[in-house]
Design a protein around this motif. Structure first.
Motif, PDB file in Angstrom:
ATOM      1  N   UNK A  18      17.945 111.673  22.771  1.00 32.03           N
ATOM      2  CA  UNK A  18      17.821 111.325  21.300  1.00 32.03           C
ATOM      3  C   UNK A  18      16.433 111.140  20.729  1.00 32.03           C
ATOM      4  N   UNK A  19      15.811 110.621  21.506  1.00 31.48           N
ATOM      5  CA  UNK A  19      14.311 109.988  20.986  1.00 31.48           C
ATOM      6  C   UNK A  19      13.527 111.417  21.065  1.00 31.48           C
ATOM      7  N   UNK A  20      13.736 112.074  22.238  1.00 34.05           N
ATOM      8  CA  UNK A  20      13.235 113.381  22.387  1.00 34.05           C
ATOM      9  C   UNK A  20      13.308 114.416  21.148  1.00 34.05           C
ATOM     10  N   UNK A  21      14.261 114.299  20.594  1.00 33.50           N
ATOM     11  CA  UNK A  21      14.637 114.987  19.474  1.00 33.50           C
ATOM     12  C   UNK A  21      13.824 114.901  18.201  1.00 33.50           C
ATOM     13  N   UNK A  22      13.614 113.700  17.949  1.00 31.26           N
ATOM     14  CA  UNK A  22      12.744 112.970  16.737  1.00 31.26           C
ATOM     15  C   UNK A  22      11.558 112.947  17.017  1.00 31.26           C
ATOM     16  N   UNK A  23      11.317 112.149  18.173  1.00 29.50           N
ATOM     17  CA  UNK A  23       9.849 111.806  18.372  1.00 29.50           C
ATOM     18  C   UNK A  23       9.102 112.681  19.403  1.00 29.50           C
ATOM     19  N   UNK A  24      10.055 113.717  20.000  1.00 28.47           N
ATOM     20  CA  UNK A  24       9.162 114.765  20.956  1.00 28.47           C
ATOM     21  C   UNK A  24       8.999 113.609  22.326  1.00 28.47           C
ATOM     22  N   UNK A  25       9.034 114.818  23.413  1.00 30.65           N
ATOM     23  CA  UNK A  25       9.056 114.278  24.808  1.00 30.65           C
ATOM     24  C   UNK A  25       8.177 113.329  25.347  1.00 30.65           C
ATOM     25  N   UNK A  26       6.958 113.756  24.754  1.00 27.73           N
ATOM     26  CA  UNK A  26       5.796 112.677  25.096  1.00 27.73           C
ATOM     27  C   UNK A  26       5.790 111.249  24.644  1.00 27.73           C
ATOM     28  N   UNK A  27       6.133 111.009  23.671  1.00 33.02           N
ATOM     29  CA  UNK A  27       6.268 109.714  23.359  1.00 33.02           C
ATOM     30  C   UNK A  27       7.371 108.950  23.813  1.00 33.02           C
ATOM     31  N   UNK A  28       8.468 109.698  23.989  1.00 31.49           N
ATOM     32  CA  UNK A  28       9.597 109.222  24.499  1.00 31.49           C
ATOM     33  C   UNK A  28       9.470 108.664  26.043  1.00 31.49           C
ATOM     34  N   UNK A  29       8.640 109.465  26.712  1.00 27.29           N
ATOM     35  CA  UNK A  29       8.441 109.371  28.226  1.00 27.29           C
ATOM     36  C   UNK A  29       7.617 108.141  28.290  1.00 27.29           C
ATOM     37  N   UNK A  30       6.410 108.023  27.405  1.00 31.48           N
ATOM     38  CA  UNK A  30       5.574 107.110  27.457  1.00 31.48           C
ATOM     39  C   UNK A  30       6.201 105.605  27.118  1.00 31.48           C
ATOM     40  N   UNK A  31       7.271 105.622  26.365  1.00 32.98           N
ATOM     41  CA  UNK A  31       7.736 104.386  25.879  1.00 32.98           C
ATOM     42  C   UNK A  31       8.726 104.228  26.783  1.00 32.98           C
ATOM     43  N   UNK A  32       9.837 104.889  27.211  1.00 33.98           N
ATOM     44  CA  UNK A  32      11.108 104.464  27.945  1.00 33.98           C
ATOM     45  C   UNK A  32      10.755 104.120  29.362  1.00 33.98           C
ATOM     46  N   UNK A  33       9.743 105.008  29.991  1.00 31.49           N
ATOM     47  CA  UNK A  33       9.654 104.857  31.561  1.00 31.49           C
ATOM     48  C   UNK A  33       8.972 103.418  31.954  1.00 31.49           C
ATOM     49  N   UNK A  34       8.020 103.016  31.082  1.00 27.46           N
ATOM     50  CA  UNK A  34       7.631 101.578  31.450  1.00 27.46           C
ATOM     51  C   UNK A  34       8.731 100.558  31.251  1.00 27.46           C
TER      52      UNK A  34
END
Length: 370
Positions: free
Chosen positions: A87-103
């Protein structure tokens, strides 16, 4: 801080390569201004600004916190994080999603000694799948919409079936994840600043109309920048300027090689049919990343759906496939406690498994015109 921005731009691998080939191409021909797609550049700039405002407002962190408080076993925790990544990928793009959720996930995993490799890989894949669904999720989707004047209805006709099939496959993967009980998280109350969040969302809708050319894209871009400066001028330092420069460099590079008959014939030979365009897009993404690959193939073909599927599926596989893949590896190396080598090997195996499965899926979607 300004120096840091310059340093980050200079460090960007894809940009370094782009600059190199662009400079070489300048020896062969003179670029034409008309070949620089400014609508794409302004759209991507507006998107990057809005995404950074959301990141600054911590919308995604709050959602992740709220969700983890309901996960009482490992399977549920993995599913929640992956679905949130989609869902975050849809709105925020995959880069920010990865940088936020993985940590965020790795913090929980380290606390309760949970598996790290598969969940982190799935978060990255989820972000890639979600980002393919919207025009602004992936920068090359913006380019496709802009270059071929794709209507919103047409775009979602392509992206909905791809999303649905991908989610079904993801769901099957989850059935194999064991259910191990974990203590539910106590959530610390984080406040969302509602006013700026709502204003940003309104600007985002304004931006949507700009991407599809209902209004001139320059207005959403200006409004987004003014909003960022009003909330906190430092947001403007966080923007991925290297990506904008990569786009510009690539437009110049392609403007040059378009004027070299030998290269044009070579590329035309690779994209003469829908299926060949699809495979050319997937394979070139593996070696040159899906954003440059889309711009390159997009200059020489009119099979838009094949290019849409190929460029988004081409984001799987190699680490270079998409920018988000490199960020998955980078964030894991910073926050993970499992051996980096082991992570890289298993991640690569899963990425290529995903690539093969989705390549077959995409082929099906193209052949059966779904």
């Amino acid at each position: 801080p300004f120096m840091t921005v310059l340093k980050n731009i200079a460090k960007d691998r894809i940009l370094q390569i782009t600059v190199l080939i662009t400079v070489v191409s300048l020896f062969f021909a003179k670029p034409r201004l008309a070949d620089i797609n400014f609508h794409t550049l302004w759209s991507v700039a507006a998107m990057l600004t809005l995404i950074q405002i959301y990141a600054y407002l911590h919308v995604l962190d709050v959602l992740a916190y709220k969700l983890t408080s309901i996960a009482d076993n490992t399977r549920k925790l993995n599913m929640l994080f992956t679905v949130l990544a989609v869902i975050a990928g849809m709105f925020l793009g995959n880069d920010i999603t990865v940088l936020t959720l993985i940590p965020l996930y790795l913090n929980i995993a380290k606390r309760y000694k949970l598996p790290q490799i598969l969940p982190v890989t799935l978060i990255g894949m989820g972000a890639n799948i979600g980002a393919a669904f919207t025009p602004w999720g992936n920068p090359h989707n913006i380019f496709l919409v802009s270059r071929y004047n794709v209507s919103p209805i047409k775009f979602f006709e392509w992206s909905v079936p791809y999303l649905v099939v991908s989610l079904i496959i993801m769901w099957l993967v989850f059935l194999f994840i064991p259910k191990k009980d974990i203590p539910t998280q106590k959530t610390e109350p984080i406040k969302i600043s509602w006013r700026p969040t709502i204003i940003t969302t309104v600007v985002f809708i304004f931006f949507f109309f700009g991407v599809f050319r209902a209004i001139d894209i320059i207005w959403p871009l200006i409004v987004a920048i003014v909003l960022a400066l009003a909330i906190n001028p430092r947001i403007m330092l966080k923007i991925d300027y290297a990506l904008l420069l990569t786009f510009t460099g690539f437009f110049i590079f392609i403007s040059d090689i378009q004027q070299i008959p030998a290269i044009v014939n070579l590329i035309h030979g690779m994209v003469y049919s829908e299926i060949s365009t699809y495979f050319a897009s997937i394979l070139s993404s593996q070696v040159m990343s899906n954003v440059p690959s889309t711009i390159l193939v997009g200059k020489f073909t009119n099979y838009v759906q094949a290019l849409f599927l190929g460029s988004n599926i081409g984001g799987f596989g190699s680490a270079i496939g998409s920018m988000a893949n490199m960020l998955v590896l980078k964030t894991f190396n910073q926050h993970g406690s499992v051996s980096k080598k082991k992570f890289f090997i298993q991640w690569t195996i899963m990425q290529f498994a995903g690539l093969i499965i989705l390549t077959i899926v995409g082929l099906g979607l193209l052949i059966f015109r779904i």
